[in-house]
Design a protein around this motif. Structure first.
Motif, PDB file in Angstrom:
ATOM      1  N   ASN A 218      44.266  28.804  42.790  1.00 41.03           N
ATOM      2  CA  ASN A 218      43.552  29.785  43.610  1.00 41.03           C
ATOM      3  C   ASN A 218      42.154  29.280  43.969  1.00 41.03           C
ATOM      4  O   ASN A 218      41.449  28.711  43.117  1.00 41.03           O
ATOM      5  N   GLU A 219      41.752  29.529  45.203  1.00 45.75           N
ATOM      6  CA  GLU A 219      40.432  29.105  45.674  1.00 45.75           C
ATOM      7  C   GLU A 219      39.536  30.276  46.041  1.00 45.75           C
ATOM      8  O   GLU A 219      38.327  30.101  46.204  1.00 45.75           O
ATOM      9  N   GLY A 220      40.123  31.455  46.187  1.00 45.43           N
ATOM     10  CA  GLY A 220      39.328  32.621  46.562  1.00 45.43           C
ATOM     11  C   GLY A 220      38.661  33.256  45.361  1.00 45.43           C
ATOM     12  O   GLY A 220      38.731  32.779  44.220  1.00 45.43           O
ATOM     13  N   SER A 221      38.025  34.387  45.616  1.00 44.53           N
ATOM     14  CA  SER A 221      37.305  35.118  44.558  1.00 44.53           C
ATOM     15  C   SER A 221      38.105  36.311  44.050  1.00 44.53           C
ATOM     16  O   SER A 221      37.536  37.221  43.431  1.00 44.53           O
ATOM     17  N   GLY A 222      39.392  36.325  44.315  1.00 51.27           N
ATOM     18  CA  GLY A 222      40.217  37.444  43.871  1.00 51.27           C
ATOM     19  C   GLY A 222      40.315  37.525  42.353  1.00 51.27           C
ATOM     20  O   GLY A 222      40.573  36.528  41.676  1.00 51.27           O
TER      21      GLY A 222
ATOM     22  N   LYS B 284      43.349  45.483  50.648  1.00 49.94           N
ATOM     23  CA  LYS B 284      41.995  46.014  50.574  1.00 49.94           C
ATOM     24  C   LYS B 284      41.504  45.841  49.151  1.00 49.94           C
ATOM     25  O   LYS B 284      42.151  46.268  48.197  1.00 49.94           O
ATOM     26  N   SER B 285      40.359  45.205  48.993  1.00 49.01           N
ATOM     27  CA  SER B 285      39.824  44.913  47.670  1.00 49.01           C
ATOM     28  C   SER B 285      39.699  46.180  46.822  1.00 49.01           C
ATOM     29  O   SER B 285      39.136  47.188  47.270  1.00 49.01           O
ATOM     30  N   GLY B 286      40.249  46.133  45.613  1.00 44.00           N
ATOM     31  CA  GLY B 286      40.155  47.254  44.671  1.00 44.00           C
ATOM     32  C   GLY B 286      41.187  48.323  44.873  1.00 44.00           C
ATOM     33  O   GLY B 286      41.278  49.261  44.069  1.00 44.00           O
TER      34      GLY B 286
ATOM     35  N   PHE C  71      48.428  47.903  39.695  1.00 47.24           N
ATOM     36  CA  PHE C  71      47.276  47.074  39.353  1.00 47.24           C
ATOM     37  C   PHE C  71      46.434  46.929  40.607  1.00 47.24           C
ATOM     38  O   PHE C  71      46.841  47.344  41.702  1.00 47.24           O
ATOM     39  N   ASP C  72      45.256  46.343  40.472  1.00 45.62           N
ATOM     40  CA  ASP C  72      44.413  46.116  41.646  1.00 45.62           C
ATOM     41  C   ASP C  72      43.875  44.690  41.623  1.00 45.62           C
ATOM     42  O   ASP C  72      43.843  44.039  40.569  1.00 45.62           O
ATOM     43  N   ILE C  73      43.504  44.222  42.777  1.00 48.34           N
ATOM     44  CA  ILE C  73      42.881  42.916  42.924  1.00 48.34           C
ATOM     45  C   ILE C  73      41.579  43.119  43.684  1.00 48.34           C
ATOM     46  O   ILE C  73      41.567  43.704  44.777  1.00 48.34           O
ATOM     47  N   LYS C  74      40.491  42.650  43.089  1.00 48.75           N
ATOM     48  CA  LYS C  74      39.179  42.788  43.714  1.00 48.75           C
ATOM     49  C   LYS C  74      38.693  41.428  44.193  1.00 48.75           C
ATOM     50  O   LYS C  74      39.083  40.386  43.660  1.00 48.75           O
ATOM     51  N   GLY C  75      37.810  41.458  45.175  1.00 50.46           N
ATOM     52  CA  GLY C  75      37.271  40.221  45.700  1.00 50.46           C
ATOM     53  C   GLY C  75      37.953  39.834  47.002  1.00 50.46           C
ATOM     54  O   GLY C  75      38.570  40.656  47.684  1.00 50.46           O
TER      55      GLY C  75
ATOM     56  N   THR D 201      33.219  32.479  40.037  1.00 48.61           N
ATOM     57  CA  THR D 201      33.398  33.044  38.695  1.00 48.61           C
ATOM     58  C   THR D 201      34.766  33.706  38.543  1.00 48.61           C
ATOM     59  O   THR D 201      35.048  34.294  37.494  1.00 48.61           O
ATOM     60  N   ALA D 202      35.620  33.632  39.568  1.00 42.72           N
ATOM     61  CA  ALA D 202      36.916  34.311  39.510  1.00 42.72           C
ATOM     62  C   ALA D 202      37.769  33.878  38.314  1.00 42.72           C
ATOM     63  O   ALA D 202      38.365  34.730  37.642  1.00 42.72           O
ATOM     64  N   PRO D 203      37.863  32.571  37.993  1.00 46.67           N
ATOM     65  CA  PRO D 203      38.699  32.179  36.852  1.00 46.67           C
ATOM     66  C   PRO D 203      38.269  32.829  35.541  1.00 46.67           C
ATOM     67  O   PRO D 203      39.098  33.338  34.789  1.00 46.67           O
ATOM     68  N   VAL D 204      36.954  32.809  35.267  1.00 46.49           N
ATOM     69  CA  VAL D 204      36.501  33.407  34.013  1.00 46.49           C
ATOM     70  C   VAL D 204      36.631  34.927  34.057  1.00 46.49           C
ATOM     71  O   VAL D 204      36.952  35.570  33.049  1.00 46.49           O
ATOM     72  N   ASN D 205      36.405  35.526  35.228  1.00 50.54           N
ATOM     73  CA  ASN D 205      36.578  36.980  35.356  1.00 50.54           C
ATOM     74  C   ASN D 205      38.030  37.391  35.124  1.00 50.54           C
ATOM     75  O   ASN D 205      38.311  38.400  34.479  1.00 50.54           O
ATOM     76  N   ASN D 206      38.958  36.604  35.685  1.00 49.54           N
ATOM     77  CA  ASN D 206      40.374  36.893  35.457  1.00 49.54           C
ATOM     78  C   ASN D 206      40.737  36.771  33.981  1.00 49.54           C
ATOM     79  O   ASN D 206      41.473  37.592  33.431  1.00 49.54           O
ATOM     80  N   ALA D 207      40.221  35.722  33.347  1.00 54.95           N
ATOM     81  CA  ALA D 207      40.515  35.519  31.927  1.00 54.95           C
ATOM     82  C   ALA D 207      39.952  36.663  31.083  1.00 54.95           C
ATOM     83  O   ALA D 207      40.598  37.148  30.144  1.00 54.95           O
ATOM     84  N   ILE D 208      38.740  37.107  31.409  1.00 54.60           N
ATOM     85  CA  ILE D 208      38.130  38.192  30.641  1.00 54.60           C
ATOM     86  C   ILE D 208      38.873  39.501  30.874  1.00 54.60           C
ATOM     87  O   ILE D 208      39.090  40.282  29.945  1.00 54.60           O
TER      88      ILE D 208
END
Length: 421
Positions: A206-210, A273-275, A285-289, A326-333
């Motif tokens: 993934n390259e986006g901020s999702g 639509k984000s969120g 579930f939702d996906i933000k970004g 920061t998406a990878p760390v946000n997803n992991a958290i």
């Protein structure tokens, strides 16, 4: 018939000795407080008393078992409370790290504190009781249940829960195997990754901020029907197109796309639509970004996973450099927070079962006390002495002995020589 002088003397002595023996027996009864001094006194009563004494000894042993079980369960409850506190601290640190203002350096500091908490959780998993036995090792009570190898916590105990007898017909578990409390045992109710039902994962490319949320089950029946309908391992992919403005959900069985019911009505080219909630087959579930084209997220059923692994995954994510997104760390958290919530709930459920067992021990102890009292009362009725009757009998026997002694002295003086002049 002729009665000789020696016969008279012997008869008198025999009578005195019998009276003395009866007095001696009555004295022993008064001294011991027991009516039955030997089985010959009351064979039937002696047998009954022995049977009841055996029951009392057995019940007292059950009480001792209960006392030892109570100590072990109370230590278990205190240990699990500390585990819950540790997980709560890790959750607080995860929320703090899931912030755009944090840098790689501050996230490493947070990961360092998490590592210390994780080490303390491993130590809690290796708690010993007063006898030096491990609480969470199952039957392998002399084997350290958790060891750290190559950055991963391994379980060395077994799947069994130790039990003790607290009554002739009742056993009680005095511990839980560590893989059921902390780990990935695959046992009913064991800890799993994700939210405990399914797991959401970002694609490695993934390259986006999702950032995908942990999600929840909104219709458990629909979710279970989808799982049962899959002929292999079920998973879903959420793939983005049109500069991330639309997404398509595809179901897979063992990695092969499937479009049969109930997977034939999944969203295709749906506006994003984000969120905004994304829902299908009983889950949401939702996906933000802002995801980019070909960014992909995976949803699969949860798999067994130890809470140690869940915490270590968060630590590893915080120690990795973030780069431009920061998406990878946000997803992991986000995934870690879902797993921490499941772990906290799991630990609380285990503590509840420990509390229920402590209540059962208390109730059984009261029953055992009542049973012992009843048995001792019955033995007392069979074996104990009636003091009023015994004292009266003792006084009567004393009078009889005195009469025998006096008559003997009178008869002993009667000889023919007293009448010769």
């Amino acid at each position: 018939m002729r009665i000789s002088t020696s016969q008279i003397f012997q008869n008198g002595i025999d009578v005195i000795q019998r009276q003395q023996a009866e007095i001696s027996r009555t004295q022993n009864q008064l001294g011991t407080g027991r009516r039955i001094l030997s089985p010959s006194d009351d064979p039937s009563g002696s047998v009954q008393a022995l049977q009841f004494e055996s029951r009392i000894d057995q019940t007292k042993q059950f009480q001792r078992n209960g006392g030892l079980a109570e100590q072990r369960l109370r230590l278990t409850e205190v240990t699990l409370a500390s585990v819950g506190d540790g997980l709560q601290r890790i959750r607080e640190l995860s929320v703090k790290a899931n912030n755009a203002t944090e840098t790689d350096e501050t996230r490493r500091y947070i990961a360092g504190e998490m590592q210390q908490v994780l080490n303390s959780l491993v130590d809690l998993g290796n708690t010993r009781d007063a006898n030096g036995e491990y609480l969470f090792a199952g039957y392998k009570s002399q084997t350290q249940p958790f060891v750290m190898k190559d950055g991963e916590v391994k379980y060395q105990g077994d799947d069994n829960a130790r039990q003790v007898d607290i009554s002739p017909v009742r056993k009680l578990a005095v511990g839980d195997p560590g893989n059921a409390v902390f780990g990935d045992a695959g046992l009913p109710g064991a800890l799993k990754d994700g939210n405990g039902t399914f797991t959401t994962l970002p694609g490695d490319e993934n390259e986006g901020s999702g950032v995908i949320g942990g999600g929840s089950v909104v219709d458990r029946k629909a979710w279970q029907e989808a799982v049962d309908a899959a002929s292999g391992e079920l998973s879903y992919s959420v793939t983005f197109a049109d500069d991330g403005e639309t997404f398509t959900v595809q179901a897979f069985e063992n990695g092969t796309p499937v479009n049969t019911a109930p997977f034939d009505e999944l969203p295709v080219d749906a506006p994003f639509k984000s969120g905004e909630s994304i829902a299908f087959n009983g889950i949401s579930f939702d996906i933000k970004g802002t995801p980019k084209v070909d960014d992909e997220f995976t949803i699969r059923p949860s798999k067994p996973q130890s809470l140690f692994t869940g915490v270590q995954n968060i630590i590893d994510a915080l120690q990795s450099p973030v780069g431009t997104s920061t998406a990878p760390v946000n997803n992991a958290i986000n995934r870690g927070l879902s797993e921490l919530d499941s772990a906290l709930g799991h630990v609380l459920d285990t503590r509840a079962t420990v509390g229920a067992r402590l209540n059962a021990l208390e109730n059984q102890d009261n029953l055992n006390r009542d049973q012992i009292l009843q048995l001792e009362t019955t033995i007392s009725e069979i074996r104990d002495l009636d003091y009023a009757e015994a004292i009266s009998r003792f006084n009567l026997q004393q009078v009889g002995l005195q009469a025998a002694q006096q008559s003997y002295t009178q008869v002993a003086r009667l000889t023919l020589f007293d009448y010769i002049r």
